[in-house]
Design a protein around this motif. Structure first.
Motif, PDB file in Angstrom:
ATOM      1  N   SER A  98       0.834  -1.205   0.000  1.00  0.00           N
ATOM      2  CA  SER A  98       0.000   0.000   0.000  1.00  0.00           C
ATOM      3  C   SER A  98       0.866   1.252   0.000  1.00  0.00           C
ATOM      4  N   HIS A 144      -9.885  -5.432   8.624  1.00  0.00           N
ATOM      5  CA  HIS A 144      -9.809  -4.603   7.430  1.00  0.00           C
ATOM      6  C   HIS A 144      -8.392  -4.585   6.854  1.00  0.00           C
ATOM      7  N   LEU A 145      -8.308  -4.757   5.540  1.00  0.00           N
ATOM      8  CA  LEU A 145      -7.049  -4.730   4.802  1.00  0.00           C
ATOM      9  C   LEU A 145      -6.055  -5.790   5.294  1.00  0.00           C
ATOM     10  N   GLU A 149      -8.376 -11.138   4.299  1.00  0.00           N
ATOM     11  CA  GLU A 149      -9.461 -10.537   3.523  1.00  0.00           C
ATOM     12  C   GLU A 149      -9.176 -10.642   2.031  1.00  0.00           C
ATOM     13  N   MET A 150      -7.964 -10.271   1.643  1.00  0.00           N
ATOM     14  CA  MET A 150      -7.623 -10.250   0.221  1.00  0.00           C
ATOM     15  C   MET A 150      -7.540 -11.664  -0.365  1.00  0.00           C
ATOM     16  N   LEU A 305      -6.242  -5.448  -4.379  1.00  0.00           N
ATOM     17  CA  LEU A 305      -6.280  -4.122  -3.770  1.00  0.00           C
ATOM     18  C   LEU A 305      -6.665  -3.060  -4.790  1.00  0.00           C
ATOM     19  N   TRP A 308     -10.447  -3.555  -6.061  1.00  0.00           N
ATOM     20  CA  TRP A 308     -11.438  -3.182  -5.064  1.00  0.00           C
ATOM     21  C   TRP A 308     -11.287  -1.731  -4.617  1.00  0.00           C
ATOM     22  N   ASN A 309     -10.399  -1.006  -5.292  1.00  0.00           N
ATOM     23  CA  ASN A 309     -10.179   0.415  -5.002  1.00  0.00           C
ATOM     24  C   ASN A 309      -9.730   0.683  -3.568  1.00  0.00           C
ATOM     25  N   TYR A 310      -9.051  -0.293  -2.973  1.00  0.00           N
ATOM     26  CA  TYR A 310      -8.457  -0.049  -1.666  1.00  0.00           C
ATOM     27  C   TYR A 310      -7.271   0.901  -1.808  1.00  0.00           C
TER      28      TYR A 310
END
Length: 365
Positions: A98, A144-145, A149-150, A305, A308-310
């Motif tokens: 990220s 979250h994140l 999850e991914m 990522l 999904w627009n993370y």
């Protein structure tokens, strides 16, 4: 004339002695020089078996590398590293990719951990939910994140054809104990938790369905990454760091008993605990360690990522990912131990799991 010859011979001898002393000292000084840089580690005694075995068995010493550890309560985000206060760290893959996507000056260059996540549900639902084909309409609790999850979203979409948000739902929960509690109360159908929380989940009536590796084999989790400027300037130091880990990886795989003893000697931790944490697949979430960067596995998470627009970015993963240094380190180990098939098998694994890197042109050895 004879006196002159004697004097000349004496001066030559002195010169030779002085030269030998000078060059001997210079050679000794060069031999004593070590590579070193700052590595972030957690407060846990067993932090990374590959690094710790390499240290205890003298593999870092063999390549003139002395690690300088900076212990943090939690490694957390890469903020200290991208600020230039640390040179290397290893942690869950989401934070570094990220940060890298947003332009932070870091480089992912090696692997650490795969697996480690568990899937739980209420006992009454366990047999039915043990097959992910029965998950349609269910709600899954995740951090979250998180890697879980991914990885689960990718597996459920690619392997089972589910559309997240339509066929299956996710709920973001703050903390693994809270996930287990919500499953026990019936507000969640399925929980994804780390192996460290599995016994606590069982104590409140939940049942273990399977390791997350059942849905996605050998998925990437923690990776090693470096402060960009340090990595660019000190490639030999990072290579020595990797060569020690490559040697340690062989011990970890081929000699578990001695590796556990090695970790116990270094950390003072209980042998039974180390065995459960490192080797027992039933208690460690099917966790495994490998220094290979596994670009292909990281790419799959990076794509999720982005899809999904993370993260909003135009950056390509390869812009802050390096596979060349690991390849160079492994090649040199193979040259050092030409008859050892274990390291050649590591090279085959490298070819299979990094061949999506743009311009990949490595061949079989």
């Amino acid at each position: 004339m004879k006196q002159s010859v004697k004097k000349s011979s004496f001066l030559v001898a002195v010169s030779i002695i002085l030269a030998s002393v000078f060059f001997g000292c210079k050679e000794k000084k060069a031999a004593e020089e070590y590579y070193s840089f700052n590595i972030a580690v957690t407060a846990n005694k067993v932090v990374n078996p590959l690094i710790q075995i390499a240290q205890e068995k003298g593999y870092f010493e063999a390549y003139r590398f002395k690690p300088n550890y900076t212990t943090l309560e939690m490694i957390g985000t890469p903020e200290a590293l991208v600020a230039g206060k640390l040179d290397a760290a290893y942690e869950q893959i989401i934070p570094p990719i990220s940060y890298g996507a947003q332009g932070a000056n870091l480089t992912i260059f090696a692997g650490t951990l795969s697996g480690g996540m568990e899937v739980v549900a209420r006992k009454a639902d366990a047999e039915f939910l043990r097959n992910p084909e029965n998950w349609k309409g269910k709600t899954i609790g995740v951090i979250h994140l998180s890697t879980a999850e991914m990885v689960s979203k990718a597996a459920l979409g690619n392997n089972y054809g589910y559309k997240v948000g339509e066929d299956i739902n996710y709920r973001i929960i703050d903390g693994y104990p809270s996930i287990s509690s919500a499953v026990a109360k019936g507000t969640l159908d399925i929980g994804l938790i780390t192996s460290e929380y599995l016994e606590a989940a069982r104590s409140i009536g939940l049942e273990h369905l399977f390791h997350l590796t059942h849905m996605q084999k050998d998925y990437v989790c923690c990776r090693q990454y470096a402060y960009g400027p340090s990595f660019a300037k000190n490639k030999d130091a990072y290579k020595a760091y990797l060569k020690g880990q490559i040697r340690a990886y062989k011990d970890y795989i081929t000699n578990p008993e001695e590796s556990v003893k090695s970790l116990a000697r270094l950390t003072g931790e209980d042998i039974d605990y180390i065995t459960r944490y490192i080797y027992n697949k039933d208690t460690n979430g099917d966790r495994s360690y490998n220094p290979d960067p596994n670009y292909n596995g990281v790419l799959s998470i990076y794509e999720i990522l982005s899809d999904w627009n993370y993260i909003e970015t135009n950056a390509k993963l390869q812009e802050f990912f390096d596979i060349d240094l690991y390849a160079s380190a492994l090649k040199e180990i193979i040259q050092e131990f030409p008859k050892d098939t274990f390291f050649r098998d590591m090279w085959k694994y490298f070819l299979e799991n990094n061949n999506k890197f743009p311009g990949f042109d490595y061949k079989e050895i």
